[in-house]
Design a protein around this motif. Structure first.
Motif, short mmCIF file in Angstrom:
data_model
loop_
_atom_site.label_atom_id
_atom_site.label_comp_id
_atom_site.label_asym_id
_atom_site.label_seq_id
_atom_site.Cartn_x
_atom_site.Cartn_y
_atom_site.Cartn_z
N PHE A 76 52.03 18.16 50.13
CA PHE A 76 52.71 19.42 50.39
C PHE A 76 51.87 20.58 49.86
O PHE A 76 51.29 20.50 48.77
N GLY A 77 51.81 21.66 50.64
CA GLY A 77 51.03 22.83 50.28
C GLY A 77 51.91 24.02 49.98
O GLY A 77 52.84 24.34 50.75
N GLU A 78 51.64 24.68 48.88
CA GLU A 78 52.40 25.85 48.46
C GLU A 78 51.47 27.05 48.25
O GLU A 78 50.35 26.90 47.75
N ASN A 79 51.96 28.24 48.60
CA ASN A 79 51.17 29.47 48.49
C ASN A 79 51.56 30.34 47.31
O ASN A 79 50.75 31.15 46.86
N GLU A 116 57.37 30.06 42.96
CA GLU A 116 58.22 29.30 43.89
C GLU A 116 57.86 27.82 43.82
O GLU A 116 58.74 26.94 43.78
N ALA A 117 56.58 27.52 43.80
CA ALA A 117 56.13 26.13 43.75
C ALA A 117 56.56 25.45 42.46
O ALA A 117 57.01 24.30 42.47
N ILE A 150 54.45 12.39 44.83
CA ILE A 150 54.22 13.58 45.65
C ILE A 150 52.88 14.21 45.25
O ILE A 150 52.50 14.17 44.08
N VAL A 151 52.15 14.73 46.23
CA VAL A 151 50.83 15.31 45.99
C VAL A 151 50.93 16.80 46.29
O VAL A 151 51.19 17.21 47.43
N TRP A 152 50.69 17.61 45.27
CA TRP A 152 50.86 19.06 45.40
C TRP A 152 49.50 19.74 45.59
O TRP A 152 48.57 19.53 44.81
N PHE A 177 49.15 20.85 39.56
CA PHE A 177 48.76 20.54 40.93
C PHE A 177 47.67 19.47 40.97
O PHE A 177 46.96 19.23 40.00
N ASP A 178 47.56 18.84 42.14
CA ASP A 178 46.54 17.82 42.38
C ASP A 178 45.32 18.41 43.09
O ASP A 178 44.21 17.90 42.94
N TRP A 179 45.57 19.44 43.91
CA TRP A 179 44.52 20.07 44.70
C TRP A 179 44.64 21.59 44.60
O TRP A 179 45.75 22.13 44.50
N MET A 180 43.49 22.25 44.69
CA MET A 180 43.42 23.71 44.77
C MET A 180 42.44 24.05 45.90
O MET A 180 41.26 23.72 45.83
#
Length: 234
Positions: free
Chosen positions: A56-59, A63-64, A77-79, A97-100
């Motif tokens: 899932f991708g958050e901006n 909120e995230a 879950i992978v954020w 987070f897992d990714w940026m």
């Protein structure tokens, strides 16, 4: 979109991606859906997770973080953080987070490396490239990407995985493919320059240009509206 429509929309998004991979002559596991869940409630993310979606991708950071608290029981879950990030807010991304995807400055990458907790795996990073050279867009310019990538690859607690871009809109498949091909070629060049880095990721393609992105080698396709419906206001 109502929650009842999500199973069908997610299934259609998966089928669209699979069809694009088939037509590109690529294996069906060659690209993954990144469900862009900004402005959508945690309950819809949970529903998508129950349907097998994991990434899932958050901006928007706050909120995230609120959603992550609501979904803390979903331990696989992978954020992905895919929005712009101010340097004074890097710690939360480094910790949660897992990714940026949107790194375009060494300062941000250094802070993420310094603030990544020791017990976590390195934070996966994509460089955001301003591939269409739009004044309104974030991202490192293509000719400056190699120098930035070389410095980031030296950092201890982040792992440079690839490139991300949001090309300028185009109306034909060929016009869509041109900047995406340029991003792919840039990744190939970086792979030769930095053979020790696991540069295996092209985060490109959204609802309007998924097919073009898959033809040009996308490995993460970012879909929001196609999965969750129109973005909520605010």
């Amino acid at each position: 979109m109502t929650h009842s429509a999500l199973p069908e929309s997610l299934a259609k998004a998966r089928e669209r991606l699979h069809q694009a991979l088939k037509e590109a002559g690529r294996p069906l596991n060659g690209a993954s859906l990144l469900a862009v869940s900004k402005t959508k409630p945690a309950a819809m993310i949970r529903q998508a997770w129950q349907l097998g979606q994991r990434e899932f991708g958050e901006n928007y950071l706050q909120e995230a973080l609120d959603k992550q608290a609501d979904l803390a029981d979903l331990d696989d879950i992978v954020w992905h953080f895919i929005g712009p990030l101010q340097s004074n807010k890097t710690r939360a991304v480094a910790e949660r987070f897992d990714w940026m995807h949107s790194v375009d400055r060494l300062k941000i990458a250094k802070r993420l490396s310094e603030q990544r907790p020791a017990h976590l795996a390195p934070l996966n990073i994509c460089l955001q490239v301003n591939i269409s050279r739009e004044a309104s867009k974030s991202g490192v310019l293509p000719e400056e990407a190699a120098a930035l990538a070389t410095e980031i690859a030296k950092l201890p607690n982040v792992q440079l995985r690839g490139l991300m871009a949001i090309p300028a809109p185009a109306t034909t498949l060929e016009a869509q493919r041109e900047p995406l091909a340029a991003l792919r070629n840039l990744l190939v060049s970086l792979q030769a320059t930095l053979p020790q880095a696991p540069l295996d990721t092209l985060s490109m393609g959204m609802s309007d240009d998924l097919e073009a992105a898959v033809l040009e080698g996308a490995t993460l396709v970012r879909l929001g509206t196609a999965i969750f419906g129109a973005r909520n206001s605010g």
